[in-house]
Design an enzyme around this catalytic site. Structure first.
Site: not given
Ligand code: BG6
Length: 479
Positions: A171-172, A234
């Site tokens: 989960d980045h 997230h």
């Molecule tokens: C991803 C989603 O997991 O996270 C995208 O699939 C979203 O839709 C993105 O834009 C958002 O990541 P960050 O790091 O730009 O907030």
């Protein structure tokens, strides 16, 4: 088993994530001397390419996506790369893939960044080629299913070849520095924890707002929608980090044990506690943008915005609402957590005409990495007309506080943890399943009620019902 991998095998090596995040992150780690000198990176995908063609492909991606201040000599990094063409759906190619990987001295880390429909055949292929042994760990990129049942299927397939201790689910958001800083804020400071409960906190808000729309991910997004794309993973991870009990150690078991308890304590959401929306044409920062249906080219019942009033039914959080909202085409990009404290129990200034506002802690995750605590202060003066108090911010801008430090993107941290075998910032199976369980019930409620998303103008904060969701509790969304 603890080892630092000397082989990294990337499935989906020509995909968007590889170009935008994985290759630039690996390059940045290499440039800073953080990758073992013998680490070899093998890319694989369906496209027909030689090693040197893949290196050229990687060079182009680095030139496009690396920030200018992090570019450097690429030759050494590119030399680590090789490539194997593979149709992941048939067993035939896996023998050649295994040959390309060779015999790792210490171990192999595999990163699966492909469509989930390829997970099962890929695992079978890896098994057939002997690439699932004890010195192999497996990293999975989202989406891990579309509901609890499909997520279980994927998890079962992976579990057939790898024990949980060797499965790394990304989960980045957990790789973001500011998200990890939440733990430092809560557990490396004495002053917050005694107040971090229902007796002192009125409510919590978590906002993840994006200005982007579909970004060309038409098929994927329309099948997912905001709740599955952002909330299931997230946002619930952010909520869990805010709400969890202090883990005894900062390690994979202790941290994930505490998070999963929170996720399991989430109360089912009533029909009037969610609002969904879908954007229509509008303007963002002066730029006209089309509506979702126009981008998609057809009508759709998919939500691009969702607001939820959630509750964590445990002793610490009894009666404290967690207002969550996320949406595409919002007026600005912002991810933040707001902790709204309660009023002081008694105002000694009431007789002097002063009005009080409760303290508020705003934790900016992105793009601004600020922590702001609003405090009441006396407005200077002789107070002949009564005492005046005003809210003033105590502001910490993290980039200023750590001006010399390199700001790393989430995947740098996560890829290094994968190679080195630290699971703390990866999501465990029980967490994923608790997340799906909660989200599935909400979606089932929407379906039973025939709920369709309300429209909102691109560049606004979602449908007005989302504002009403908080306002009927006397709460205003922080903007
Ligand atoms: C991803 C989603 O997991 O996270 C995208 O699939 C979203 O839709 C993105 O834009 C958002 O990541 P960050 O790091 O730009 O907030």
């Amino acid at each position: 088993m603890s080892f630092t991998a000397d082989r990294l095998l990337l499935f989906g090596a020509t995909g968007d994530l590889a170009q935008r995040m994985l290759l630039p992150s690996l390059f940045a780690l290499d440039a800073d001397g953080l990758l073992a000198s013998d680490l070899k990176i093998i890319g694989t995908a369906r496209s027909d390419m030689s090693d040197s063609e893949y290196r050229n492909f990687a060079r182009a991606a680095l030139e496009k996506y690396l920030p200018a201040d992090r570019r450097g000599r690429m030759a050494e990094f590119l030399n680590r790369l090789s490539y194997q063409t593979l149709d992941a759906t048939t067993l035939e190619g896996y023998g050649a893939l295994a040959e390309k990987v060779g015999t790792p001295q210490r171990g192999l880390a595999i990163f699966l960044s492909t469509a989930p429909s390829l997970f099962e055949p890929t695992i079978k292929g890896l098994q057939s080629a002997g690439l699932t042994g004890e010195n192999v760990r497996m990293c999975l990129e989202k989406p891990l299913g579309t509901d609890l049942a499909s997520s279980r299927e994927i998890n079962d397939a992976v579990a057939g070849a790898f024990p949980e201790s060797r499965i790394f689910r990304i989960d980045h958001y957990l790789g973001k520095e500011t998200v990890q800083n939440l733990l430092a804020l809560r557990f490396a400071n004495l002053m917050f924890e005694p107040l971090w409960n229902a007796a002192h906190i009125d409510h919590v808000q978590i906002t993840v707002a994006e200005t982007v729309g579909l970004e060309g991910r038409v098929a994927f997004y329309d099948d997912a929608g905001a709740i599955r794309d952002m909330v299931q993973n997230h946002m619930l991870q952010l909520l869990a980090l805010v709400a969890m009990e202090p883990p005894a150690h900062f390690d994979a078991t202790a941290v994930r044990d505490e998070k999963v308890k929170v996720l399991r304590a989430l109360r089912g959401v009533a029909a009037n506690e969610t609002v969904t929306g879908q954007y229509r044409a509008g303007a963002i920062q002066g730029q006209a943008v089309p509506g979702y249906d126009e981008e998609l080219g057809k009508d759709s019942g998919t939500e691009t915005f969702v607001a939820i009033k959630a509750h964590v039914d445990n002793w610490r959080w009894k009666g404290v609402p967690f207002y969550l909202r996320t949406g595409k085409r919002m007026p600005k990009r912002v991810t933040e957590i707001v902790i709204q404290f309660r009023c002081v129990p008694h105002s000694i200034f009431a007789g002097k005409g002063a009005t009080m506002q409760p303290n508020r802690l705003v934790i900016g995750i992105q793009p601004e990495e600020n922590i702001t605590l609003s405090l009441m202060a006396k407005v200077p003066g002789l107070d002949r007309e009564g005492i005046r108090l005003r809210q003033v911010p105590l502001n910490i801008a993290m980039p200023d506080a750590f001006s010399g430090a390199v700001r790393r993107i989430a995947y740098e941290r996560l890829l290094l943890d994968l190679v080195e075998g630290d699971q703390t910032l990866f999501v465990r199976r029980d967490e994923v399943e608790a997340q799906w369980d909660w989200v599935d019930a909400i979606r089932a409620g929407w379906e039973a009620d025939g709920l369709t998303p309300r429209t909102y103008t691109a560049g606004s904060w979602g449908p007005s019902a989302a504002i009403a969701l908080a306002e009927r509790d006397g709460v205003t969304w922080h903007e």
